[in-house]
Design a protein around this motif. Structure first.
Motif, PDB file in Angstrom:
ATOM      1  N   UNK A 477      -2.319 -42.550 -14.348  1.00  8.93           N
ATOM      2  CA  UNK A 477      -2.580 -43.182 -15.639  1.00  8.93           C
ATOM      3  C   UNK A 477      -3.542 -44.336 -15.557  1.00  8.93           C
ATOM      4  N   UNK A 478      -4.192 -44.503 -14.371  1.00  4.82           N
ATOM      5  CA  UNK A 478      -5.158 -45.591 -14.189  1.00  4.82           C
ATOM      6  C   UNK A 478      -6.551 -45.085 -14.591  1.00  4.82           C
ATOM      7  N   UNK A 479      -6.762 -44.925 -15.862  1.00  3.59           N
ATOM      8  CA  UNK A 479      -8.002 -44.307 -16.338  1.00  3.59           C
ATOM      9  C   UNK A 479      -9.235 -45.149 -16.027  1.00  3.59           C
ATOM     10  N   UNK A 480      -9.080 -46.469 -16.072  1.00  6.34           N
ATOM     11  CA  UNK A 480     -10.225 -47.340 -15.757  1.00  6.34           C
ATOM     12  C   UNK A 480     -10.615 -47.188 -14.290  1.00  6.34           C
ATOM     13  N   UNK A 481      -9.607 -47.120 -13.411  1.00  5.12           N
ATOM     14  CA  UNK A 481      -9.888 -46.947 -11.981  1.00  5.12           C
ATOM     15  C   UNK A 481     -10.514 -45.584 -11.726  1.00  5.12           C
ATOM     16  N   UNK A 482     -10.007 -44.560 -12.423  1.00  2.00           N
ATOM     17  CA  UNK A 482     -10.578 -43.220 -12.269  1.00  2.00           C
ATOM     18  C   UNK A 482     -12.044 -43.199 -12.694  1.00  2.00           C
ATOM     19  N   UNK A 483     -12.350 -43.861 -13.794  1.00  2.44           N
ATOM     20  CA  UNK A 483     -13.729 -43.912 -14.276  1.00  2.44           C
ATOM     21  C   UNK A 483     -14.618 -44.689 -13.309  1.00  2.44           C
ATOM     22  N   UNK A 484     -14.052 -45.751 -12.716  1.00  2.00           N
ATOM     23  CA  UNK A 484     -14.804 -46.524 -11.729  1.00  2.00           C
ATOM     24  C   UNK A 484     -15.169 -45.663 -10.529  1.00  2.00           C
ATOM     25  N   UNK A 485     -14.223 -44.839 -10.071  1.00  2.00           N
ATOM     26  CA  UNK A 485     -14.498 -43.957  -8.929  1.00  2.00           C
ATOM     27  C   UNK A 485     -15.559 -42.924  -9.285  1.00  2.00           C
ATOM     28  N   UNK A 486     -15.495 -42.391 -10.488  1.00  2.00           N
ATOM     29  CA  UNK A 486     -16.499 -41.399 -10.897  1.00  2.00           C
ATOM     30  C   UNK A 486     -17.882 -42.045 -11.031  1.00  2.00           C
ATOM     31  N   UNK A 487     -17.903 -43.288 -11.463  1.00  2.00           N
ATOM     32  CA  UNK A 487     -19.178 -44.004 -11.530  1.00  2.00           C
ATOM     33  C   UNK A 487     -19.746 -44.216 -10.131  1.00  2.00           C
ATOM     34  N   UNK A 488     -18.856 -44.555  -9.185  1.00  2.00           N
ATOM     35  CA  UNK A 488     -19.301 -44.737  -7.806  1.00  2.00           C
ATOM     36  C   UNK A 488     -19.806 -43.413  -7.233  1.00  2.00           C
ATOM     37  N   UNK A 489     -19.095 -42.345  -7.548  1.00  2.00           N
ATOM     38  CA  UNK A 489     -19.502 -41.012  -7.088  1.00  2.00           C
ATOM     39  C   UNK A 489     -20.893 -40.657  -7.593  1.00  2.00           C
ATOM     40  N   UNK A 490     -21.188 -41.018  -8.817  1.00  2.00           N
ATOM     41  CA  UNK A 490     -22.472 -40.683  -9.437  1.00  2.00           C
ATOM     42  C   UNK A 490     -23.650 -41.163  -8.602  1.00  2.00           C
ATOM     43  N   UNK A 491     -23.475 -42.291  -7.917  1.00  2.00           N
ATOM     44  CA  UNK A 491     -24.580 -42.882  -7.164  1.00  2.00           C
ATOM     45  C   UNK A 491     -24.621 -42.434  -5.702  1.00  2.00           C
ATOM     46  N   UNK A 492     -23.896 -41.356  -5.370  1.00  2.00           N
ATOM     47  CA  UNK A 492     -24.007 -40.752  -4.042  1.00  2.00           C
ATOM     48  C   UNK A 492     -24.808 -39.450  -4.120  1.00  2.00           C
ATOM     49  N   UNK A 493     -25.603 -39.329  -5.156  1.00  2.00           N
ATOM     50  CA  UNK A 493     -26.327 -38.085  -5.471  1.00  2.00           C
ATOM     51  C   UNK A 493     -27.371 -37.751  -4.403  1.00  2.00           C
ATOM     52  N   UNK A 494     -27.100 -36.695  -3.656  1.00  2.00           N
ATOM     53  CA  UNK A 494     -28.009 -36.243  -2.604  1.00  2.00           C
ATOM     54  C   UNK A 494     -27.777 -34.752  -2.373  1.00  2.00           C
ATOM     55  N   UNK A 495     -28.783 -34.029  -1.877  1.00  2.00           N
ATOM     56  CA  UNK A 495     -28.629 -32.576  -1.708  1.00  2.00           C
ATOM     57  C   UNK A 495     -27.882 -32.218  -0.424  1.00  2.00           C
ATOM     58  N   UNK A 496     -26.665 -32.742  -0.299  1.00  2.00           N
ATOM     59  CA  UNK A 496     -25.825 -32.478   0.860  1.00  2.00           C
ATOM     60  C   UNK A 496     -24.802 -31.406   0.515  1.00  2.00           C
ATOM     61  N   UNK A 497     -24.143 -30.882   1.551  1.00  2.00           N
ATOM     62  CA  UNK A 497     -23.097 -29.888   1.320  1.00  2.00           C
ATOM     63  C   UNK A 497     -21.962 -30.494   0.504  1.00  2.00           C
ATOM     64  N   UNK A 498     -21.568 -31.731   0.833  1.00  2.00           N
ATOM     65  CA  UNK A 498     -20.474 -32.372   0.092  1.00  2.00           C
ATOM     66  C   UNK A 498     -20.822 -32.544  -1.384  1.00  2.00           C
ATOM     67  N   UNK A 499     -22.047 -32.938  -1.669  1.00  2.00           N
ATOM     68  CA  UNK A 499     -22.434 -33.120  -3.078  1.00  2.00           C
ATOM     69  C   UNK A 499     -22.447 -31.774  -3.796  1.00  2.00           C
ATOM     70  N   UNK A 500     -22.912 -30.739  -3.101  1.00  2.00           N
ATOM     71  CA  UNK A 500     -22.893 -29.406  -3.698  1.00  2.00           C
ATOM     72  C   UNK A 500     -21.459 -28.979  -4.020  1.00  2.00           C
ATOM     73  N   UNK A 501     -20.553 -29.152  -3.062  1.00  2.00           N
ATOM     74  CA  UNK A 501     -19.167 -28.747  -3.282  1.00  2.00           C
ATOM     75  C   UNK A 501     -18.524 -29.564  -4.404  1.00  2.00           C
ATOM     76  N   UNK A 502     -18.900 -30.826  -4.498  1.00  2.00           N
ATOM     77  CA  UNK A 502     -18.334 -31.700  -5.528  1.00  2.00           C
ATOM     78  C   UNK A 502     -18.820 -31.313  -6.922  1.00  2.00           C
ATOM     79  N   UNK A 503     -20.078 -30.909  -7.015  1.00  2.00           N
ATOM     80  CA  UNK A 503     -20.677 -30.678  -8.332  1.00  2.00           C
ATOM     81  C   UNK A 503     -20.698 -29.206  -8.752  1.00  2.00           C
ATOM     82  N   UNK A 504     -20.517 -28.280  -7.792  1.00  2.00           N
ATOM     83  CA  UNK A 504     -20.623 -26.857  -8.117  1.00  2.00           C
ATOM     84  C   UNK A 504     -19.315 -26.093  -8.001  1.00  2.00           C
ATOM     85  N   UNK A 505     -18.281 -26.763  -7.556  1.00  2.00           N
ATOM     86  CA  UNK A 505     -16.984 -26.092  -7.455  1.00  2.00           C
ATOM     87  C   UNK A 505     -15.917 -27.038  -7.967  1.00  2.00           C
ATOM     88  N   UNK A 506     -14.935 -26.482  -8.643  1.00  2.37           N
ATOM     89  CA  UNK A 506     -13.848 -27.324  -9.155  1.00  2.37           C
ATOM     90  C   UNK A 506     -13.099 -27.941  -7.993  1.00  2.37           C
TER      91      UNK A 506
END
Length: 514
Positions: A477-506
């Motif tokens: 129920x920590x929605x602000x913390x969840x949003x903070x983590x997703x914001x942090x995730x947004x700035x790790x954008x790179x064509x790596x396997x981890x980024x592909x798995x994060x953005x292309x698979x549930x």
């Protein structure tokens, strides 16, 4: 959170950083068992260098009698700090040629080479010559050697002594703060970087590192990151690295056109600047310009087998991004065999790990991961011990992630137990973070969201971990913390396997997490 890290960091900079009063002190016997080589105590070093003794950057006394060798080594260190690694290796080599008994030249040669193509002979020579160096030079040599060999407690001891001897030497502070950054000890690293700016507000290398720190760590601040890098570029107009850094950070921030412009600017300064050549391919991949990405990768002029295979790996990944995973897997199968033939262990691991993670199903992935685990369980010729330890930890954490997602609890616990032993032996903070986040995956699968969030927070630099951390916070129920983590995730954008798995698979969601 991060119990191993608490023990580890108690040894770092006791005079510079206060330890939290609640941190648990390790038993003295545990420290004695590390087998740490004895460093020169700060109190035994003469405060003033003998007359006519040469000093590195006018500060660190060195034993060489060759002024040319000293100047070449200063140039090599400056180039290393500005990520001109090939040039740094070349000049450190030249310094060692000018004076074959110059321990620090060999240490720097091997240290710079370790970022791309490790040179074990230079490392051995540095160790053999260290006893003939000045006491201060020995401290720096020992630290550079310990870091490369993964002897972390010994490295921390040498680092403490170095900082006690040279608390205002920006080069010593930079090398140590950079190591802490790569060890993912971001808070202490940034404090040291800011201290360097108090000494020299226009020290180019630290402006570069702070540019990355303000987008990769903590609360991302892309405007502040770009500001630091623009200052860096203004100070170093003839250096391609500031433009390269701007290209990478702007891609993290999602400004792909600006990213391409800065990579192009770097290539106008040095036409074959490797990371900018690769960077154009990486950015075009994320833009969805797959033909342009492949064309860019084909133009990269790699000088080492490891770099050349990395470019081919990135090119093979393009097939996954464009929705052709079977073609991508075939390309990776061919490429991993090529890496084996060329006996390039680091590339073998990178390609093999990516191939396993991109398997068609979890069972196939676990099979690939177990084979890879066996390959790095013991020292690997051509791979440094820190790299091997981190590689093994990465595989074990991925085993825990996949096994947790498909409900194989025994496999999860086996991987975690192996990680715990590895973390205790190596004292490597990245290994320890892998252990903590693997535990987080297990706890999330069990529905223990509070403890899962605590453990997953140990590694906020992994897209897959951040994705699961956001999920755990959301379940709490920590929605602000969840949003903070997703914001942090947004700035790790790179064509790596981890980024592909994060953005292309549930994200894997177990029954407990639903």
């Amino acid at each position: 959170m991060n119990r191993f890290a608490v023990r580890y960091l108690l040894f770092i900079f006791p005079s510079l950083f206060a330890v939290h009063a609640g941190a648990q002190q390790p038993p003295a016997a545990h420290v004695e068992q590390t087998g740490r080589k004895e460093a020169v105590p700060a109190s035994s070093v003469a405060p003033i260098a003998p007359i006519n003794q040469r000093q590195l950057f006018g500060s660190v006394p060195v034993a060489t009698k060759s002024d040319d060798a000293r100047k070449l080594l200063e140039k090599a260190i400056d180039q290393y700090e500005n990520v001109l690694l090939d040039m740094s290796v070349s000049n450190a080599h030249l310094a060692a040629t000018k004076d074959p008994h110059f321990a620090l030249a060999y240490a720097m040669w091997s240290y710079a080479a370790n970022r791309s193509q490790p040179n074990l002979e230079a490392l051995k020579r540095a160790k053999a010559l260290a006893p003939k160096a000045t006491p201060d030079e020995q401290l720096l040599v020992n630290w550079l050697v310990d870091v490369q060999q993964g002897e972390n407690l010994a490295a921390i001891g040498a680092m403490n002594d170095l900082l006690a001897r040279f608390p205002t030497d920006k080069h010593v502070l930079y090398l140590t703060s950079e190591w802490l950054y790569f060890q993912q000890d971001y808070d202490r690293s940034r404090k040291m970087m800011e201290r360097i700016l108090d000494i020299d507000p226009n020290f180019p290398p630290v402006l570069n590192m702070l540019g990355y720190a303000y987008i990769e760590t903590g609360n991302p601040d892309p405007a502040k990151a770009v500001n630091f890098l623009q200052r860096y570029a203004a100070l170093e107009p003839n250096n391609p690295n500031p433009q390269d850094s701007l290209g990478e950070v702007l891609r993290y921030a999602g400004d792909d056109q600006a990213s391409l412009q800065h990579y192009a600017a770097a290539l106008k300064i040095v036409t074959n600047f490797y990371s900018s050549q690769v960077g154009i391919g990486d950015t075009r991949t994320l833009m969805g310009d797959y033909a342009g990405a492949r064309s860019a990768y084909d133009k990269v002029g790699a000088t080492t087998s490891r770099d050349r295979l990395h470019v081919q790996f990135q090119k093979a990944l393009v097939s996954f991004w464009e929705g052709q995973p079977e073609q991508g897997r075939k390309s990776l199968d061919v490429l991993v065999e090529q890496a084996r033939r060329e006996k390039e262990p680091n590339a073998q691991f990178e390609i093999g790990f990516g191939r396993a993670q991109l398997s068609a199903n979890p069972v196939s992935e676990l099979e690939g991961l177990r084979a890879l685990e066996v390959s790095v369980q013991k020292p690997v010729p051509g791979m440094s011990e820190p790299d091997r330890n981190i590689s093994l930890a990465s595989v074990l954490r991925e085993e825990a992630r996949i096994a947790a997602a498909i409900g194989q609890a025994e496999v999860v616990q086996e991987a975690i137990s192996k990680l715990e032993r590895c973390a205790a032996i190596t004292r490597d903070l990245i290994v320890e973070n892998n252990y903590e986040s693997a535990r987080g995956y297990a706890l999330l699968a069990q529905g223990d969201f509070a403890n899962a969030a605590d453990e997953l927070a140990a590694d906020p630099h992994s897209p897959l971990v951040l994705q699961q951390l956001a999920l755990a916070q959301e379940k709490l129920g920590n929605n602000a913390a969840a949003e903070s983590m997703r914001n942090r995730l947004k700035y790790l954008r790179a064509p790596t396997v981890e980024w592909y798995l994060t953005t292309h698979a549930a994200a894997p969601v177990t029954a407990a997490a639903q």
